[in-house]
Motif scaffolding. Structure first.
Motif, PDB file in Angstrom:
ATOM      1  N   ALA A 190       0.881  -1.163   0.000  1.00 19.19           N
ATOM      2  CA  ALA A 190       0.000   0.000   0.000  1.00 19.19           C
ATOM      3  C   ALA A 190       0.918   1.212   0.000  1.00 19.19           C
ATOM      4  CB  ALA A 190      -0.897  -0.020   1.226  1.00 19.19           C
ATOM      5  N   VAL A 191       0.996   1.863  -1.150  1.00 13.59           N
ATOM      6  CA  VAL A 191       2.004   2.909  -1.320  1.00 13.59           C
ATOM      7  C   VAL A 191       1.331   4.261  -1.460  1.00 13.59           C
ATOM      8  CG1 VAL A 191       3.922   3.695  -2.734  1.00 13.59           C
ATOM      9  CG2 VAL A 191       3.514   1.258  -2.474  1.00 13.59           C
ATOM     10  N   ASP A 192       1.741   5.175  -0.607  1.00 15.31           N
ATOM     11  CA  ASP A 192       1.210   6.538  -0.596  1.00 15.31           C
ATOM     12  C   ASP A 192       1.840   7.319  -1.758  1.00 15.31           C
ATOM     13  OD1 ASP A 192       0.320   9.044   0.041  1.00 15.31           O
ATOM     14  OD2 ASP A 192       0.988   8.977   2.139  1.00 15.31           O
ATOM     15  N   ILE A 193       0.983   7.822  -2.673  1.00 17.32           N
ATOM     16  CA  ILE A 193       1.531   8.650  -3.761  1.00 17.32           C
ATOM     17  C   ILE A 193       0.929  10.051  -3.706  1.00 17.32           C
ATOM     18  CG2 ILE A 193       2.022   6.703  -5.301  1.00 17.32           C
ATOM     19  CD1 ILE A 193      -0.568   7.524  -6.851  1.00 17.32           C
TER      20      ILE A 193
ATOM     21  N   VAL B 241       2.490 -20.124   4.359  1.00 14.61           N
ATOM     22  CA  VAL B 241       2.279 -19.042   3.402  1.00 14.61           C
ATOM     23  C   VAL B 241       2.285 -17.730   4.191  1.00 14.61           C
ATOM     24  CG1 VAL B 241       0.744 -18.055   1.677  1.00 14.61           C
ATOM     25  CG2 VAL B 241       0.913 -20.532   1.920  1.00 14.61           C
ATOM     26  N   THR B 242       3.338 -16.968   4.009  1.00 16.76           N
ATOM     27  CA  THR B 242       3.461 -15.710   4.741  1.00 16.76           C
ATOM     28  C   THR B 242       2.571 -14.666   4.094  1.00 16.76           C
ATOM     29  OG1 THR B 242       5.757 -16.319   5.009  1.00 16.76           O
ATOM     30  CG2 THR B 242       5.162 -14.090   5.646  1.00 16.76           C
ATOM     31  N   LYS B 243       1.767 -14.003   4.905  1.00 17.45           N
ATOM     32  CA  LYS B 243       0.913 -12.942   4.359  1.00 17.45           C
ATOM     33  C   LYS B 243       1.329 -11.623   4.978  1.00 17.45           C
ATOM     34  CE  LYS B 243      -2.038 -16.375   4.732  1.00 17.45           C
ATOM     35  NZ  LYS B 243      -1.911 -17.378   5.348  1.00 17.45           N
ATOM     36  N   GLU B 244       1.572 -10.663   4.136  1.00 17.29           N
ATOM     37  CA  GLU B 244       2.121  -9.422   4.669  1.00 17.29           C
ATOM     38  C   GLU B 244       1.572  -8.223   3.916  1.00 17.29           C
ATOM     39  OE1 GLU B 244       6.481  -7.920   6.131  1.00 17.29           O
ATOM     40  OE2 GLU B 244       6.357  -8.854   4.162  1.00 17.29           O
ATOM     41  N   ILE B 245       1.347  -7.146   4.680  1.00 19.16           N
ATOM     42  CA  ILE B 245       1.004  -5.864   4.058  1.00 19.16           C
ATOM     43  C   ILE B 245       2.182  -4.931   4.303  1.00 19.16           C
ATOM     44  CG2 ILE B 245      -0.526  -3.863   4.169  1.00 19.16           C
ATOM     45  CD1 ILE B 245      -2.744  -5.809   5.052  1.00 19.16           C
ATOM     46  N   VAL B 246       2.663  -4.299   3.248  1.00 13.91           N
ATOM     47  CA  VAL B 246       3.742  -3.330   3.404  1.00 13.91           C
ATOM     48  C   VAL B 246       3.173  -1.946   3.113  1.00 13.91           C
ATOM     49  CG1 VAL B 246       6.014  -2.593   2.620  1.00 13.91           C
ATOM     50  CG2 VAL B 246       5.458  -5.022   2.687  1.00 13.91           C
ATOM     51  N   LEU B 247       3.235  -1.104   4.121  1.00  7.10           N
ATOM     52  CA  LEU B 247       2.695   0.254   3.999  1.00  7.10           C
ATOM     53  C   LEU B 247       3.862   1.218   3.838  1.00  7.10           C
ATOM     54  CD1 LEU B 247       0.308   2.326   4.425  1.00  7.10           C
ATOM     55  CD2 LEU B 247       0.911   2.243   6.845  1.00  7.10           C
TER      56      LEU B 247
ATOM     57  N   VAL C 153      -1.936 -12.072   9.277  1.00 10.99           N
ATOM     58  CA  VAL C 153      -1.277 -11.132   8.372  1.00 10.99           C
ATOM     59  C   VAL C 153      -0.291 -10.267   9.162  1.00 10.99           C
ATOM     60  CG1 VAL C 153      -1.626  -9.196   6.790  1.00 10.99           C
ATOM     61  CG2 VAL C 153      -3.275 -11.077   6.846  1.00 10.99           C
ATOM     62  N   GLN C 154       0.916 -10.124   8.600  1.00  6.52           N
ATOM     63  CA  GLN C 154       1.915  -9.259   9.236  1.00  6.52           C
ATOM     64  C   GLN C 154       1.851  -7.877   8.597  1.00  6.52           C
ATOM     65  OE1 GLN C 154       5.714 -11.071   8.603  1.00  6.52           O
ATOM     66  NE2 GLN C 154       4.891 -13.134   8.874  1.00  6.52           N
ATOM     67  N   LEU C 155       2.346  -6.909   9.357  1.00  7.87           N
ATOM     68  CA  LEU C 155       2.341  -5.544   8.817  1.00  7.87           C
ATOM     69  C   LEU C 155       3.756  -4.984   8.896  1.00  7.87           C
ATOM     70  CD1 LEU C 155       0.689  -3.063   7.825  1.00  7.87           C
ATOM     71  CD2 LEU C 155       0.536  -2.381  10.215  1.00  7.87           C
ATOM     72  N   GLN C 156       4.224  -4.493   7.765  1.00 11.85           N
ATOM     73  CA  GLN C 156       5.507  -3.791   7.779  1.00 11.85           C
ATOM     74  C   GLN C 156       5.250  -2.362   7.360  1.00 11.85           C
ATOM     75  OE1 GLN C 156       8.615  -5.546   5.375  1.00 11.85           O
ATOM     76  NE2 GLN C 156       9.881  -3.716   5.535  1.00 11.85           N
ATOM     77  N   THR C 157       5.667  -1.413   8.171  1.00  8.40           N
ATOM     78  CA  THR C 157       5.471  -0.020   7.767  1.00  8.40           C
ATOM     79  C   THR C 157       6.815   0.612   7.467  1.00  8.40           C
ATOM     80  OG1 THR C 157       5.469   0.590  10.092  1.00  8.40           O
ATOM     81  CG2 THR C 157       3.339   0.409   9.009  1.00  8.40           C
ATOM     82  N   VAL C 158       6.863   1.284   6.353  1.00 16.32           N
ATOM     83  CA  VAL C 158       8.051   2.042   5.987  1.00 16.32           C
ATOM     84  C   VAL C 158       7.655   3.501   6.078  1.00 16.32           C
ATOM     85  CG1 VAL C 158       9.722   2.533   4.190  1.00 16.32           C
ATOM     86  CG2 VAL C 158       8.827   0.211   4.458  1.00 16.32           C
ATOM     87  N   LEU C 159       8.108   4.123   7.138  1.00 14.30           N
ATOM     88  CA  LEU C 159       7.708   5.498   7.396  1.00 14.30           C
ATOM     89  C   LEU C 159       8.742   6.427   6.761  1.00 14.30           C
ATOM     90  CD1 LEU C 159       5.604   7.101   8.832  1.00 14.30           C
ATOM     91  CD2 LEU C 159       6.986   6.976  10.894  1.00 14.30           C
ATOM     92  N   VAL C 160       8.329   7.132   5.738  1.00 16.98           N
ATOM     93  CA  VAL C 160       9.262   7.995   5.011  1.00 16.98           C
ATOM     94  C   VAL C 160       9.356   9.326   5.736  1.00 16.98           C
ATOM     95  CG1 VAL C 160       9.810   9.044   2.797  1.00 16.98           C
ATOM     96  CG2 VAL C 160       8.631   6.843   2.883  1.00 16.98           C
ATOM     97  N   ASP C 161      10.532   9.638   6.220  1.00 15.12           N
ATOM     98  CA  ASP C 161      10.708  10.823   7.054  1.00 15.12           C
ATOM     99  C   ASP C 161      11.956  11.560   6.582  1.00 15.12           C
ATOM    100  OD1 ASP C 161      10.272  12.590   9.083  1.00 15.12           O
ATOM    101  OD2 ASP C 161      11.206  11.357  10.634  1.00 15.12           O
ATOM    102  N   ILE C 162      12.049  11.758   5.273  1.00 15.21           N
ATOM    103  CA  ILE C 162      13.261  12.378   4.725  1.00 15.21           C
ATOM    104  C   ILE C 162      13.139  13.897   4.757  1.00 15.21           C
ATOM    105  CG2 ILE C 162      14.759  12.569   2.708  1.00 15.21           C
ATOM    106  CD1 ILE C 162      13.880   9.721   1.974  1.00 15.21           C
TER     107      ILE C 162
END
Lengths: 631, 703
Positions: free
Chosen positions: B9-12, B130-136, B165-174
């Motif tokens: 799930a990618v924020d654009i 079966v690994t289920k993951e959401i990447v935000l 379901v696992q959740l991985q968040t990539v918080l963009v803070d540049i």
């Protein structure tokens, strides 16, 4: 060099980014062993590994030479080694110098040279060679003469070492002619110095005895250390003690051979010069070489790239296709791209070789899983850039006192990918006799990238989700055990590698057409020591965790698991399809299984419940056996 | 078989526009690596903050009459194994920038819905392996709608838990921008969401961190050894041992030949070996006349298959405690090879307790275990023994307490060498002031600021591998994207070059070094050849591709048939281009030549060029080419014999007699040959023999 050799392997190695270290040049080493009467006193060595108490000094010297040859066969077999006795009854050398007997002529070591030396120990020596009836200053003079003739045969670029084993403090004697004898002997040492031979004296004296170097200092070459451009003080680095005998025989390369030089660049452009050394280099057994069965001469292997469409031999480095899929259907998902070697080179970012400083961090940031190969040793290179030593020592001191490491980008050679390394400063360590145990300088640790590091310890498929907590009591029992079983020595190559020892002992026997010996395996946990020092602690720790009547099963008592069911071909349509593709029986009968790819062989193995691992030859063998065994 | 389903799930939205190029790069390398390394894994890609709305949940709600839910969320790719289309949409400049407003909770809901539907449709995906993951991936600056948010999150958590379901968040803070309060609030909601499910949070603050957020290749952690770890004769701990680190290579490629132009060409290349008699290089020795042998000193010892078995070291496999040692007695620089990790057997309480007690005891006592490591012994080839240092590592809840095993050197691996003590170099010892300056530098050039460690091994990606994948991913759509120069490559720059922020604080100290600790830089010092800058011309020559020949109209000389190309161009009166590109082709031929295979071709090309030069009055052009070749090869370490060949073949400068336009007399041209031919032959026997030694040595330690 490899210029005219067309070798596809080399190219592949480069493409795969294989790491290689190289050691330039070879050593020519001559053992010059005194065979005069004083050498035949019993040495009375106790508790010195490898030596019997009844060994005489002469036997000790010969054994040292023998072990030296053996270790060189394992680690650097293109060094050339010779062994010469002086002051012998028999004369046996190329130039017929009196009372000099060459037992091993300067050559790459062989099983025969080891056997020849073994035949010189004990009474055999008396029968074959014998000690000269009278001592004379001329013995050493002739010995030096013969040795210098011997050592200068062959490649002039070799590092040359002459090792003299003697009990004689003053071969020139004390008589009225002593001074002239000294001069005559020294005159024989002169050509050695001119040929850049390092002369080392090994005085065979008991611990505690003194040995005056007054005479020998005239013979020793006050060598100039080529690598670091530093002058040795006379005698300082060239006298060995009995205590260092075991270490001496293991010593692979006395001369420090730099495996590379590099410029060490600071941000902003300041730079110094350093040399890199490989003080640790995992030794491996020799890889097999094919001989011509008719004449036992090694065969030359040539490899070539053959274009499979036209059958032509390619004359240029082929291009590359990416990705490399075994399943061609995947190319429908991602069309392949073609990469030229130029493109690959620019992807791999070629930079000027050297070290570039990025910054410093506490040494505690380095974890045991952060390195992926052996480290290198870094020492200042004063000759290339004068001033480097002072700057290096200043940096060394600063890093030691703050316990910080330097993080650098390291490019090993022009074709190598850049990697990150950590420089760790290390203090010099000497033993009680002033012998250097570990050198002053910096160790270059090759760091992992995140892509190299895996995290099995948090993978729930491997470790589960439940982690038992030990009680304080259990931890205490374990602590007691740790205390009891802590070894005193420091770990510096404490064990020999039984794999190599076995390999070379068996080879040695085969080379001499003897029956291979049963090699004793010395690499085992010392249960006797464990039980005698920590029987109680072992038991209390076990009881505290397992209770009195339990132990976890060992090897062979695998916990019962249901055997894997092999899929019957009819249950697995994919397997059935794959099997139908080829007529294995017919292929096996005509010996054409080799035409199939490994992936085509595996379905057969799988369908018949055979092992699917191994090299292609093994798979084929397995299939053939299976087919033959079928009615 | 294990498999992973990942929904991105990618924020654009507007707040992400600055970093969208980096996000696209991270994603395209990820998708390519999936196809290459984990072909069965499936990925879906959702954009939120998009201009339009295109997702299943919105459509379902709309069907029920509610049109304002889940707006500006686009299902760009459904859940399936990624393919070319995924990469094309992420090529440089292709990823959309949206102006829509949608919150991340909605995006995660749509992502969860994709996973739920997939599991409903294909029940086999329900399995635990079966690994289920959401990447935000988001900067979390678009404030979440507050109405009933807690109830909504609670329901979402339930749904995620249901399918593990696992959740991985990539918080963009540049870039610090936007509404801090909104971000704070969003983070609270996010932790509410993540709290009860398996989750991983990554905050990226630099472009390099964003680019390196995904590993180039994921490995499944299989046990290399499963069995007892013996502590003395009477106690076992059941453990598993797995690889902890291994140098990751560039992805593998296959040899490719474009020799055949046939439409059904396979383009395959095989490496074939020929065994030849050393004294008679024309005889190929058939397999049955080959005898396997091992080198023992100078001898080659023939070894039969039976004897071979005897050579192998075949102890019993196992892992045994040898004793303990104080940790400081085994410094890290003694470690060799790849590290391993030893964990207790899964779900084995007793072994888990025993190992944990041991690990903690070692930790408390600052000790390491000395371990005999013989995980596998093959019946045929035996085992490869090792003595390892087992360093205790506490699990701290995330995993079990465990040992990291590092190989230690055997006696045979050590090369003892003595180095002069620093104290012995009295005249070279630094002054107090000099040491102080270095001390200040060691302090100030700091890679570990209060907040985080820069260039930490566990988080620093390998820029080279990333560069490879990125380059390949960009080409997938058939468009050409030039490879960025290394200094423009973000990951390369931030990893391999000094960080400006770190250096700026130490600038004065660095500037004072040359004066305080002067070093004489001898450019041409012997033995430093490898540090000298290579001739700058190499790259431009290397950039000359071999494809030219395939083009119908000849506009440059290619390497496959340079003479025809050259003659064609001369015929077309394209003299300038012909004389300009021929030298490139010759250099390329020589530099790419394996051994001397291309030399004749290059020689003939050069001769053809010389002939044309004389005919067309281009002698000067030829002469400078010949001089260039001399500069490149006469005293080069590689392809020196090409120059020899030219001299042997009497290829010399064009003199005024042949072309009045040159400034070389006939005598000078003759002299040229004499001068350079003799120089090349100085190479005598002795160094040549050495060179072979070096070669042999270089390969000596390869396994």
């Amino acid at each position: 060099m490899a210029e005219l050799e067309y070798n596809a392997e080399g190219i592949d190695g480069e493409e795969d980014g294989q790491e290689r270290e190289w050691l330039p040049s070879r050593d020519n080493v001559v053992f010059l062993i005194d065979a005069q009467a004083a050498m035949f006193e019993e040495a009375g060595l106790k508790d010195t590994p490898g030596f019997a108490e009844s060994d005489r000094w002469f036997d000790v010297a010969v054994k040292v030479a023998k072990e030296f040859i053996k270790s060189h066969i394992i680690s650097s077999d293109n060094d050339r080694i010779g062994v010469v006795f002086y002051g012998a009854t028999e004369t046996g050398n190329q130039n017929n110098f009196d009372h000099v007997y060459t037992v091993v002529t300067l050559d790459e070591p062989s099983a025969q040279s080891i056997r020849d030396l073994e035949n010189m120990m004990g009474d055999d020596f008396e029968d074959k060679v014998g000690s000269a009836a009278e001592g004379s200053p001329d013995h050493l003079r002739n010995g030096l003469w013969a040795a210098s003739q011997l050592i200068n045969t062959g490649s002039s670029r070799a590092n040359k070492r002459l090792l003299i084993f003697t009990r004689d403090e003053n071969p020139a004697g004390t008589g009225p002619k002593a001074e002239s004898y000294r001069e005559r002997i020294a005159a024989r040492a002169q050509p050695l110095h001119e040929a850049n031979v390092t002369v080392e004296i090994f005085p065979l004296t008991r611990p505690g005895d003194t040995f005056s170097m007054t005479f020998w200092n005239h013979i020793i070459h006050a060598g100039n250390d080529e690598e670091s451009g530093v002058l040795y003080e006379e005698g300082s680095d060239t006298m060995y003690r009995l205590q260092s005998l075991p270490g001496f025989t293991r010593q692979k390369a006395y001369r420090k051979r730099a495996s590379g030089r590099a410029r060490f660049l600071f941000p902003g452009g300041y730079k110094m010069a350093v040399s890199m050394y490989s003080l640790v280099q995992p030794a491996t057994k020799s890889s097999p070489v094919f001989l011509n069965a008719l004449n036992n001469e090694p065969l030359k292997v040539e490899s070539a790239f053959i274009d499979q469409d036209t059958g032509a031999v390619l004359t240029e480095v082929p291009k590359r296709i990416f990705p490399k899929f075994s399943d061609p259907n995947l190319y429908k998902r991602i069309p392949p791209i073609i990469l030229t070697s130029e493109e690959l080179r620019s992807i791999r970012i070629t930079q000027d070789p050297g070290l570039s400083l990025l910054g410093f961090k506490p040494a505690s940031c380095l974890k045991p899983w952060h390195t992926w190969r052996q480290s290198n040793f870094v020492y200042p290179d004063e000759r290339t850039m004068p001033g480097s030593t002072t700057a290096f020592i200043a940096l060394h001191e600063a890093m030691l006192s703050q316990e910080r490491v330097a993080i650098c980008t390291y490019v090993r050679s022009r074709n190598a990918e850049p990697r990150l390394v950590a420089l760790m400063a290390a203090q010099e360590v000497k033993d009680e006799y002033g012998e250097q145990l570990s050198p002053p300088g910096m160790h270059m640790l090759h760091l992992c990238f995140a892509d190299d590091i895996r995290t099995p310890e948090v993978d729930k498929n491997l470790v589960g989700e439940f982690f038992p907590e030990p009680s304080a009591g259990q931890v205490r029992e374990a602590e007691k055990l740790v205390e009891k079983l802590t070894m005193e020595d420091s770990y510096v190559g404490m064990y020999e590698n039984p794999l190599l020892q076995r390999h070379y002992q068996v080879l040695e026997a085969l080379a001499l057409a003897e029956t291979p010996p049963d090699v004793e395996d010395s690499l085992k946990p010392d249960h006797e020591w464990m039980l005698s020092t920590a029987n109680d602690e072992l038991e209390s720790f076990r009881n505290s965790v397992y209770g009195a009547n339990h132990n976890e099963p060992g090897i062979g008592k695998k916990s019962a698991s249901t055997p894997k069911k092999r899929p019957a071909p009819e249950d697995d349509p994919a397997l059935k399809d794959a099997l139908a593709q080829h007529d294995y029986k017919a292929l096996a009968a005509s010996g054409k299984l080799g035409k199939l790819k490994v992936d085509d062989l595996k379905p057969y193995l799988r369908a018949h419940g055979l092992k699917v691992t191994g090299k292609k030859d093994e798979l084929i063998e397995r299939i053939t056996e299976h087919i033959d065994s079928q009615p | 078989m294990a498999k992973a389903l990942t929904v991105f799930a990618v924020d654009i939205g507007p707040h992400m526009h600055m970093d969208i190029g980096l996000v696209a790069e991270a994603l395209r390398t990820y998708f390519l690596s999936k196809v290459v390394n984990k072909a069965r894994d499936e990925c879906a890609l959702l954009y939120f903050g998009a201009n339009e709305t295109r997702n299943a949940v919105h459509e379902e709600m709309a069907a029920q009459g509610s049109f304002d839910d889940y707006l500006h969320i686009v299902e760009e790719h459904p859940l399936k194994p990624p393919d070319q289309a995924y990469l094309e949409g992420l090529e440089p400049g292709q990823m959309p920038r949206g102006q829509g407003r949608s919150d991340f909770i909605d995006a995660v809901s749509v992502a969860a819905d994709i996973l739920n539907k997939a599991v409903e449709l294909r029940p086999e995906l329900e399995k635990a392996n079966v690994t289920k993951e959401i990447v935000l991936i988001s900067s979390l600056q678009e404030r979440v709608k507050e109405a009933e948010v807690h109830e909504f999150v609670a329901a979402l958590v339930e749904s995620l838990k249901e399918h593990n379901v696992q959740l991985q968040t990539v918080l963009v803070d540049i870039e610090k921008q936007g509404d801090d309060a909104a971000r704070e609030y969003n983070r609270e909601i996010l932790s509410e969401l993540a709290e009860e499910i398996r989750h991983k949070d990554i905050i990226v603050q630099t472009p390099a961190e964003l680019l390196g957020v995904f590993k180039c290749k994921e490995y499944s952690n299989t046990a290399y050894y499963a069995g007892p770890f013996t502590l003395g004769p009477n106690m076992n701990i059941r453990v598993k041992v797995a690889k902890k680190a291994k140098k990751e290579m560039l992805p593998s490629t296959k040899l490719y030949s474009d020799r055949s132009r046939a439409s059904d060409a396979t383009h395959e290349v095989q490496r074939e070996h020929e065994y030849k008699d050393a004294s008679d290089p024309d005889t190929i020795v058939p397999p049955e006349e080959r005898q396997k042998s091992y080198k023992y000193g100078k001898q080659f010892v023939p070894v039969s298959a039976d004897e071979e078995a005897f050579l192998a070291y075949k102890p019993e496999r196992g892992i045994h405690l040898m004793g303990f040692m104080p940790a400081e007695s085994i410094p890290q620089y003694q470690f060799l090879k790849d590290p391993w990790v030893m964990v207790p057997e899964k779900n084995n309480e007793k072994s888990g307790t025993a190992l944990a007690a041991l690990v903690r005891a070692l930790h408390n006592k600052q000790s390491v275990a000395l371990i005999l490591f013989l995980p596998r012994v093959s019946e045929k080839t035996g085992g490869n023994p090792a003595v390892c240092a087992g360093t205790p590592v506490l699990g701290n809840g995330a995993g079990p307490d465990h040992l990291v095993l590092n190989h230690l050197p055997f006696a045979e691996d050590l090369r003892v060498a003595k180095f002069t003590s620093f104290e012995a170099k009295a005249d070279l010892l630094p002054s107090e002031q000099q040491v102080q300056c270095m001390s200040d530098l060691v302090q100030s050039l700091d890679l570990q600021s209060d907040t985080k460690e820069l260039l930490a091994a566990d988080t620093t990606r390998n820029p080279t591998i990333h560069r490879f994948y990125n380059h390949a991913a960009c080409q997938a759509g058939g468009r050409e994207y030039p490879l960025p120069e290394p200094q423009e490559d973000v990951l390369v720059r931030e990893t391999f070059l000094p960080d400006g922020r770190v250096v700026s604080g130490s600038q004065a100290l660095l500037d004072s070094l040359p004066e305080l600790l002067p070093i004489v830089y001898k450019e041409t010092a012997p033995g430093m050849a490898d540090l000298k800058d290579e001739e700058g011309g190499e790259l431009s020559a290397a950039a000359f591709t071999l494809e030219g020949a395939a083009a119908p109209a000849v506009s440059a000389v290619g390497t496959s048939d340079p003479i025809s190309d050259f003659n064609a161009m001369v015929k077309q009166d394209n003299l300038d281009a012909a004389f300009r590109s021929m030298p490139d082709a010759i250099v390329t031929l020589v530099q790419n030549s394996m051994g001397n295979r291309n030399y004749q071709k290059a020689l003939h090309a050069l001769e053809a060029m010389r002939e044309a030069a004389v005919q067309h009055g281009r002698g000067a052009s030829f002469n400078s080419t010949l001089e260039d070749l001399r500069g490149k090869f006469e005293s080069a370490t590689q392809h020196q014999s090409f120059w020899q060949l030219l001299m042997d073949q009497q290829v010399t400068l064009v003199s005024t007699e042949e072309d009045p336009g040159t400034e070389v007399s006939a005598a000078e041209a003759d002299n040229f040959l004499k001068q350079h031919a003799s120089k090349g032959q100085v190479v005598d026997e002795e160094p040549a023999a050495m060179a072979v030694d070096e070669e042999a040595d270089e390969f000596a330690d390869m396994e």
